[in-house]
Motif scaffolding. Structure first.
Motif, PDB file in Angstrom:
ATOM      1  N   TYR A   1      -3.434   9.451  -1.532  1.00 34.35           N
ATOM      2  CA  TYR A   1      -2.404   8.419  -1.588  1.00 34.35           C
ATOM      3  C   TYR A   1      -1.485   8.658  -2.779  1.00 34.35           C
ATOM      4  CZ  TYR A   1      -4.273   5.503   2.135  1.00 34.35           C
ATOM      5  OH  TYR A   1      -4.656   5.028   3.361  1.00 34.35           O
TER       6      TYR A   1
ATOM      7  N   GLN B   1      -8.487   3.631  -0.952  1.00 33.24           N
ATOM      8  CA  GLN B   1      -7.338   2.787  -0.634  1.00 33.24           C
ATOM      9  C   GLN B   1      -7.434   2.201   0.773  1.00 33.24           C
ATOM     10  OE1 GLN B   1      -4.078   1.845  -2.483  1.00 33.24           O
ATOM     11  NE2 GLN B   1      -4.706   0.441  -0.870  1.00 33.24           N
ATOM     12  N   ASP B   2      -8.009   2.929   1.703  1.00 32.47           N
ATOM     13  CA  ASP B   2      -8.113   2.436   3.079  1.00 32.47           C
ATOM     14  C   ASP B   2      -8.906   1.138   3.181  1.00 32.47           C
ATOM     15  OD1 ASP B   2      -6.617   4.483   4.115  1.00 32.47           O
ATOM     16  OD2 ASP B   2      -8.327   5.686   4.773  1.00 32.47           O
ATOM     17  N   ASP B   3      -9.728   0.830   2.184  1.00 32.46           N
ATOM     18  CA  ASP B   3     -10.542  -0.380   2.209  1.00 32.46           C
ATOM     19  C   ASP B   3      -9.769  -1.615   1.764  1.00 32.46           C
ATOM     20  OD1 ASP B   3     -12.574   1.303   2.942  1.00 32.46           O
ATOM     21  OD2 ASP B   3     -13.627   1.240   1.015  1.00 32.46           O
TER      22      ASP B   3
ATOM     23  N   LYS C   1       0.837  -1.201   0.000  1.00 33.76           N
ATOM     24  CA  LYS C   1       0.000   0.000   0.000  1.00 33.76           C
ATOM     25  C   LYS C   1       0.874   1.254   0.000  1.00 33.76           C
ATOM     26  CE  LYS C   1      -3.587  -0.023   2.709  1.00 33.76           C
ATOM     27  NZ  LYS C   1      -4.530   0.102   3.859  1.00 33.76           N
TER      28      LYS C   1
END
Length: 369
Positions: free
Chosen positions: A259, A307-309, A247
């Motif tokens: 991000y 992106q956090d998922d 990530k």
């Protein structure tokens, strides 16, 4: 507005500003125009652990005279990677530091002569360009770099900027306002910038409640420019697989957090798609300047803001599709995109699984609501 002008008669910048001004004068003396003629990459770039580099002075030591931290270190044209200790270049530099040196000199000369067209033509990134000008020529150029802050102040002053998006033009509008009132006529642009913040503060959370979307749009624009430069210069032809990628880091941009992403991955994805629109390869587009390739844009099928998922990076060629300009805007802003999204999803689901990006179409569709 009368109060804004009346209170200006009593405004003083204070001791903190006076201390910062001494630092600015030291910077200008250290990196005068003669020095810019011979400045080396080691004296210029971040990443070597040196707190006396040109970029470190502007970003950190002079932060009290204007904050332009945000985005990646690519905004400087070149920086040293902290792990490999190798220089990392933006495409416009052609991996040649003399191009950065010449760009600095051109910006300095155009700033001094108030050649706005020349300033706009500079390849130096916008925020960095604004900070350089305001430090060398504080009488003339504002120390406000964020588009949203500039528009916020113009709104508070009742100045219409409809159709104007270039931050250079927005800053010029504020300078024109400053110069139109006798009370401000003897002020430097730097002092006027401080006064704007002291009187109006910063935009509230409510005024920037869609910060993520705004930051994404800004960063996407920066990425599109970088992708285009890489393709046109044809300097780098990196290849990537579809395996899982760590990530990426969260970074600050002038308009909020997002991000980080790598433009070379987007270039790879466009090349694999043969620069065709993946919704319909027959969609009409145009040729890139000086290239035979059709112009298409990179779009993250699973949007980066989610992106956090996910455990692994969404900035993966498996998740990057090639779209014509119309379809790209349709994906971001249009209605009735479900059928096209389904087509893209069905074509990519296998590669997404290789990248460890497990998602159902129902989940993906929700991201586009």
């Amino acid at each position: 507005m009368n109060d804004f002008i009346e209170q200006a008669k009593y405004f003083e910048t204070g001791e903190a500003h006076n201390k910062a001004e001494k630092v600015r004068q030291e910077f200008v003396a250290r990196f005068n125009r003669e020095k810019l003629k011979t400045i080396t990459i080691e004296e210029y770039a971040l990443g070597r652990g040196d707190n006396d580099s040109f970029c470190y002075w502007l970003e950190t030591k002079l932060i009290d005279l204007g904050n332009f931290k945000g985005s990646t270190s690519h905004k400087f044209g070149v920086y040293y990677d902290s792990k490999t200790h190798e220089p990392q270049w933006r495409a416009w530099t052609e991996h040649d530091f003399s191009n950065i040196r010449n760009a600095l000199l051109d910006l300095y000369d155009n700033g001094k002569s108030e050649n706005i067209a020349g300033i706009k033509a500079s390849p130096i990134s916008n925020m960095f360009r604004g900070k350089i000008l305001s430090m060398y020529f504080p009488e003339r150029y504002l120390n406000i770099f964020s588009d949203i802050h500039l528009k916020y102040f113009l709104d508070n002053l009742g100045i219409s900027y409809t159709g104007i998006t270039d931050p250079i033009d927005l800053r010029e509008m504020l300078i024109d306002y400053k110069n139109s009132y006798p009370v401000f006529s003897s002020w430097s642009a730097l002092k006027f910038g401080h006064y704007l913040y002291s009187r109006f503060g910063r935009p509230s959370k409510e005024e920037i409640d869609d910060e993520v979307k705004t930051a994404e749009a800004w960063y996407d624009g920066e990425q599109n420019v970088e992708v285009d430069r890489i393709i046109i210069t044809d300097k780098v032809k990196k290849q990537y697989g579809d395996g899982a990628i760590k990530k990426p880091e969260m970074i600050d941009t002038p308009l909020g957090k997002t991000y980080e992403r790598n433009p070379h991955k987007s270039v790879h994805a466009l090349r694999v798609a043969d620069y065709k629109c993946e919704i319909d390869a027959e969609h009409i587009t145009f040729k890139r300047k000086n290239k035979k390739f059709d112009y298409t844009e990179a779009h993250h099928l699973i949007p980066m803001k989610f992106q956090d998922d996910f455990e692994y990076s969404l900035d993966n060629p498996a998740n990057i599709v090639s779209l014509c300009s119309n379809c790209h805007n349709w994906a971001h802003y249009g209605m009735a995109f479900e059928d096209s999204l389904r087509k893209l999803y069905d074509a990519r689901i296998g590669r997404l699984k290789q990248a460890r990006l497990d998602i159902t179409f129902k989940q993906l569709l929700k991201y586009y609501e």
